[in-house]
Design a protein around this motif. Structure first.
Motif, PDB file in Angstrom:
ATOM      1  N   GLN A 173       0.810  -1.214   0.000  1.00 25.69           N
ATOM      2  CA  GLN A 173       0.000   0.000   0.000  1.00 25.69           C
ATOM      3  C   GLN A 173       0.847   1.269   0.000  1.00 25.69           C
ATOM      4  O   GLN A 173       0.423   2.311  -0.517  1.00 25.69           O
ATOM      5  N   HIS A 174       2.045   1.181   0.567  1.00 22.39           N
ATOM      6  CA  HIS A 174       2.906   2.363   0.676  1.00 22.39           C
ATOM      7  C   HIS A 174       4.106   2.302  -0.272  1.00 22.39           C
ATOM      8  O   HIS A 174       5.044   3.081  -0.135  1.00 22.39           O
ATOM      9  N   PHE A 175       4.063   1.352  -1.228  1.00 24.53           N
ATOM     10  CA  PHE A 175       5.094   1.241  -2.273  1.00 24.53           C
ATOM     11  C   PHE A 175       6.486   1.057  -1.671  1.00 24.53           C
ATOM     12  O   PHE A 175       7.460   1.693  -2.100  1.00 24.53           O
ATOM     13  N   LEU A 176       6.578   0.165  -0.680  1.00 22.12           N
ATOM     14  CA  LEU A 176       7.843  -0.110  -0.009  1.00 22.12           C
ATOM     15  C   LEU A 176       8.455  -1.403  -0.547  1.00 22.12           C
ATOM     16  O   LEU A 176       7.736  -2.351  -0.866  1.00 22.12           O
ATOM     17  N   PRO A 177       9.773  -1.464  -0.628  1.00 23.69           N
ATOM     18  CA  PRO A 177      10.413  -2.704  -1.081  1.00 23.69           C
ATOM     19  C   PRO A 177      10.206  -3.840  -0.075  1.00 23.69           C
ATOM     20  O   PRO A 177      10.194  -3.614   1.135  1.00 23.69           O
ATOM     21  N   VAL A 178      10.032  -5.041  -0.601  1.00 28.11           N
ATOM     22  CA  VAL A 178       9.975  -6.252   0.222  1.00 28.11           C
ATOM     23  C   VAL A 178      11.072  -7.183  -0.283  1.00 28.11           C
ATOM     24  O   VAL A 178      11.098  -7.536  -1.467  1.00 28.11           O
ATOM     25  N   VAL A 179      11.962  -7.572   0.608  1.00 31.40           N
ATOM     26  CA  VAL A 179      13.128  -8.367   0.238  1.00 31.40           C
ATOM     27  C   VAL A 179      12.907  -9.827   0.610  1.00 31.40           C
ATOM     28  O   VAL A 179      12.653 -10.155   1.778  1.00 31.40           O
ATOM     29  N   ALA A 180      12.981 -10.712  -0.380  1.00 32.80           N
ATOM     30  CA  ALA A 180      12.982 -12.157  -0.143  1.00 32.80           C
ATOM     31  C   ALA A 180      14.407 -12.533   0.239  1.00 32.80           C
ATOM     32  O   ALA A 180      15.258 -12.787  -0.609  1.00 32.80           O
ATOM     33  N   ALA A 181      14.681 -12.570   1.527  1.00 33.12           N
ATOM     34  CA  ALA A 181      16.058 -12.542   2.019  1.00 33.12           C
ATOM     35  C   ALA A 181      16.711 -13.907   2.175  1.00 33.12           C
ATOM     36  O   ALA A 181      17.948 -14.006   2.181  1.00 33.12           O
ATOM     37  N   ASN A 182      15.940 -14.957   2.294  1.00 35.52           N
ATOM     38  CA  ASN A 182      16.472 -16.242   2.737  1.00 35.52           C
ATOM     39  C   ASN A 182      17.075 -17.062   1.601  1.00 35.52           C
ATOM     40  O   ASN A 182      16.807 -16.831   0.421  1.00 35.52           O
ATOM     41  N   ALA A 183      17.864 -18.044   1.985  1.00 32.60           N
ATOM     42  CA  ALA A 183      18.392 -19.022   1.036  1.00 32.60           C
ATOM     43  C   ALA A 183      17.314 -20.060   0.718  1.00 32.60           C
ATOM     44  O   ALA A 183      16.491 -20.382   1.577  1.00 32.60           O
ATOM     45  N   PRO A 184      17.301 -20.609  -0.494  1.00 31.71           N
ATOM     46  CA  PRO A 184      16.286 -21.607  -0.854  1.00 31.71           C
ATOM     47  C   PRO A 184      16.348 -22.843   0.036  1.00 31.71           C
ATOM     48  O   PRO A 184      17.427 -23.382   0.301  1.00 31.71           O
ATOM     49  N   THR A 185      15.193 -23.302   0.453  1.00 36.27           N
ATOM     50  CA  THR A 185      15.105 -24.462   1.332  1.00 36.27           C
ATOM     51  C   THR A 185      15.744 -25.700   0.713  1.00 36.27           C
ATOM     52  O   THR A 185      16.429 -26.471   1.397  1.00 36.27           O
ATOM     53  N   ASP A 186      15.542 -25.916  -0.585  1.00 36.24           N
ATOM     54  CA  ASP A 186      16.095 -27.104  -1.230  1.00 36.24           C
ATOM     55  C   ASP A 186      17.620 -27.126  -1.147  1.00 36.24           C
ATOM     56  O   ASP A 186      18.230 -28.179  -0.919  1.00 36.24           O
ATOM     57  N   ILE A 187      18.241 -25.969  -1.336  1.00 34.00           N
ATOM     58  CA  ILE A 187      19.701 -25.894  -1.259  1.00 34.00           C
ATOM     59  C   ILE A 187      20.167 -26.109   0.173  1.00 34.00           C
ATOM     60  O   ILE A 187      21.124 -26.856   0.430  1.00 34.00           O
ATOM     61  N   VAL A 188      19.501 -25.480   1.108  1.00 31.80           N
ATOM     62  CA  VAL A 188      19.870 -25.628   2.516  1.00 31.80           C
ATOM     63  C   VAL A 188      19.729 -27.085   2.949  1.00 31.80           C
ATOM     64  O   VAL A 188      20.594 -27.631   3.648  1.00 31.80           O
ATOM     65  N   ARG A 189      18.647 -27.723   2.537  1.00 30.73           N
ATOM     66  CA  ARG A 189      18.421 -29.124   2.889  1.00 30.73           C
ATOM     67  C   ARG A 189      19.557 -30.004   2.396  1.00 30.73           C
ATOM     68  O   ARG A 189      20.063 -30.874   3.129  1.00 30.73           O
ATOM     69  N   CYS A 190      19.985 -29.797   1.161  1.00 31.93           N
ATOM     70  CA  CYS A 190      21.028 -30.650   0.582  1.00 31.93           C
ATOM     71  C   CYS A 190      22.390 -30.372   1.200  1.00 31.93           C
ATOM     72  O   CYS A 190      23.214 -31.286   1.328  1.00 31.93           O
ATOM     73  N   ILE A 191      22.644 -29.135   1.593  1.00 31.60           N
ATOM     74  CA  ILE A 191      23.874 -28.844   2.329  1.00 31.60           C
ATOM     75  C   ILE A 191      23.834 -29.566   3.676  1.00 31.60           C
ATOM     76  O   ILE A 191      24.844 -30.101   4.147  1.00 31.60           O
ATOM     77  N   GLY A 192      22.666 -29.607   4.297  1.00 31.94           N
ATOM     78  CA  GLY A 192      22.524 -30.329   5.548  1.00 31.94           C
ATOM     79  C   GLY A 192      22.793 -31.819   5.401  1.00 31.94           C
ATOM     80  O   GLY A 192      23.243 -32.474   6.338  1.00 31.94           O
ATOM     81  N   ARG A 193      22.543 -32.361   4.225  1.00 30.58           N
ATOM     82  CA  ARG A 193      22.791 -33.786   3.991  1.00 30.58           C
ATOM     83  C   ARG A 193      24.215 -34.051   3.536  1.00 30.58           C
ATOM     84  O   ARG A 193      24.850 -35.012   3.974  1.00 30.58           O
ATOM     85  N   GLN A 194      24.734 -33.200   2.642  1.00 29.87           N
ATOM     86  CA  GLN A 194      26.011 -33.487   1.991  1.00 29.87           C
ATOM     87  C   GLN A 194      27.154 -32.591   2.452  1.00 29.87           C
ATOM     88  O   GLN A 194      28.317 -32.865   2.148  1.00 29.87           O
ATOM     89  N   GLY A 195      26.846 -31.518   3.162  1.00 32.60           N
ATOM     90  CA  GLY A 195      27.896 -30.604   3.591  1.00 32.60           C
ATOM     91  C   GLY A 195      28.168 -29.518   2.575  1.00 32.60           C
ATOM     92  O   GLY A 195      27.496 -29.407   1.542  1.00 32.60           O
ATOM     93  N   GLN A 196      29.176 -28.705   2.858  1.00 32.49           N
ATOM     94  CA  GLN A 196      29.427 -27.516   2.051  1.00 32.49           C
ATOM     95  C   GLN A 196      29.876 -27.834   0.630  1.00 32.49           C
ATOM     96  O   GLN A 196      29.774 -26.991  -0.263  1.00 32.49           O
ATOM     97  N   ASP A 197      30.328 -29.049   0.373  1.00 32.37           N
ATOM     98  CA  ASP A 197      30.733 -29.399  -0.990  1.00 32.37           C
ATOM     99  C   ASP A 197      29.555 -29.376  -1.955  1.00 32.37           C
ATOM    100  O   ASP A 197      29.755 -29.293  -3.173  1.00 32.37           O
ATOM    101  N   TYR A 198      28.345 -29.431  -1.426  1.00 28.96           N
ATOM    102  CA  TYR A 198      27.170 -29.409  -2.308  1.00 28.96           C
ATOM    103  C   TYR A 198      27.103 -28.116  -3.111  1.00 28.96           C
ATOM    104  O   TYR A 198      26.547 -28.114  -4.220  1.00 28.96           O
TER     105      TYR A 198
END
Length: 358
Positions: A173-198
């Motif tokens: 309503q006030h023309f303010l920016p909205v930032v989608a700030a987070n990392a994608p869940t799918d990527i985070v999930r796979c890092i949780g399974r395989q580590g940073q090499d993913y």
């Protein structure tokens, strides 16, 4: 040792997700975390000395929407209007939440409006949307798509309409920016399974959806996170390490997203919404943001769940959780019957193997 009143947050669930090879994003399980915490309540209490409680009388919380704001420095109640005045010159205001607690979401929406009134150059940054969803968020703000499309196709969190709609609509309503700030869940999930090499398996576009330095150290954060894993006692050392790597990808990505927003919109004030663990004690996303720009003026507002809503009390250690606190009632107990709880969790985990990583 974490305080049970301030520790209702995603990291314990991250560990359990890795253990169970769960494919669901963390926020899908937050409605059930009270039940999980009950399983570890004795661990929290034994071997952990309690801090002295404040003895002054605090206002009662008569409904689940009520909250009481405290200044951590003076340890005294202040009004929401006074809080807004004290935050006027802040570059970034972190409002921690217990996901789905409507006292959190009401306070967030009211504070957003008060801060806008005194400083209209405002940005709303959200853990609840991920970087790859930014285009859909833009399209919604520009009236190219309706809310149903946004909620289904992003997809938004299950509690979006009840919890986050008011703030997004205020921004729209006030023309303010909205930032989608987070990392994608799918990527985070796979890092949780395989580590940073993913990360090496990501495409160029996918690599831009997480921070440039996704595993940057956040001083003091590892110890706090490990305390959660040690309480759970379910993860091997390797699993715990990968779980932490998944966690800091989120924090470093959100911090970088906030910094980019400030660079794109000079002189704006950012309001960032996240689960309380991501900002409590100036760790997590706050610590990552400070590392990127130590000169930013940042304030953290953290929720505290109280035991007796008619006679709220806090402990001295609670004031370490943020520059300001807000007291709120706990969510209703989700499960009393162990068999029914197991049935519910089994349903959540049944599609675990359908989500695969490269």
């Amino acid at each position: 040792m974490p305080n049970p009143k301030t520790s209702f947050n995603p990291p314990l669930l991250t560990g359990l997700l890795i253990l169970n090879k769960n494919a669901l994003p963390l926020h899908r399980l937050l409605h059930y975390s009270l039940a999980l915490l009950a399983m570890f309540a004795l661990v929290n209490l034994h071997g952990c000395g309690l801090y002295p409680q404040k003895t002054e009388t605090l206002p009662a919380l008569h409904t689940l929407y009520d909250s009481v704001v405290l200044d951590s420095q003076s340890q005294t109640p202040i009004s929401l209007q006074d809080l807004a005045k004290r935050l006027k010159d802040r570059d970034v205001v972190f409002i921690g939440e217990f996901h789905g607690n409507h006292a959190s979401h009401l306070l967030q929406a009211q504070l957003q409006a008060l801060l806008f009134k005194q400083r209209p150059l405002q940005i709303l940054s959200m853990e609840q949307f991920e970087r790859h969803q930014q285009t859909l968020v833009f399209r919604y703000l520009d009236d190219e798509i309706g809310e149903a499309y946004l909620v289904k196709e992003a997809p938004a969190w299950d509690n979006y309409t009840a919890s986050y709609r008011p703030m997004v609509e205020f921004a729209k309503q006030h023309f303010l920016p909205v930032v989608a700030a987070n990392a994608p869940t799918d990527i985070v999930r796979c890092i949780g399974r395989q580590g940073q090499d993913y990360v090496g398996k990501l495409t160029e576009d996918e690599r831009n959806w997480i921070a440039q330095t996704p595993f940057a150290d956040i001083p003091g954060y590892l110890e706090k996170y490990q305390s959660w894993i040690q309480e759970a006692r379910h993860l091997t050392d390797d699993q715990a390490q990968k779980s932490y790597q998944a966690q800091i990808v989120r924090d470093n990505t959100m911090a970088e997203s906030i910094l980019r927003a400030l660079r794109d919109h000079p002189k704006h004030q950012v309001i960032h919404l996240n689960g309380a663990f991501h900002s409590a004690a100036h760790l997590g996303t706050v610590g990552a943001l400070k590392a990127l720009n130590p000169n930013l003026k940042i304030s953290v507002i953290s929720p505290i769940t109280i035991d007796n809503p008619l006679k709220p009390t806090v402990q001295s250690e609670d004031f370490e959780q943020g520059d300001y606190l807000y007291l709120q009632q706990a969510q209703p107990e989700q499960y009393r019957n162990a068999a029914y709880r197991q049935k519910a969790f089994s349903k959540l985990f049944k599609n675990a193997d359908s989500k695969v990583c490269r």
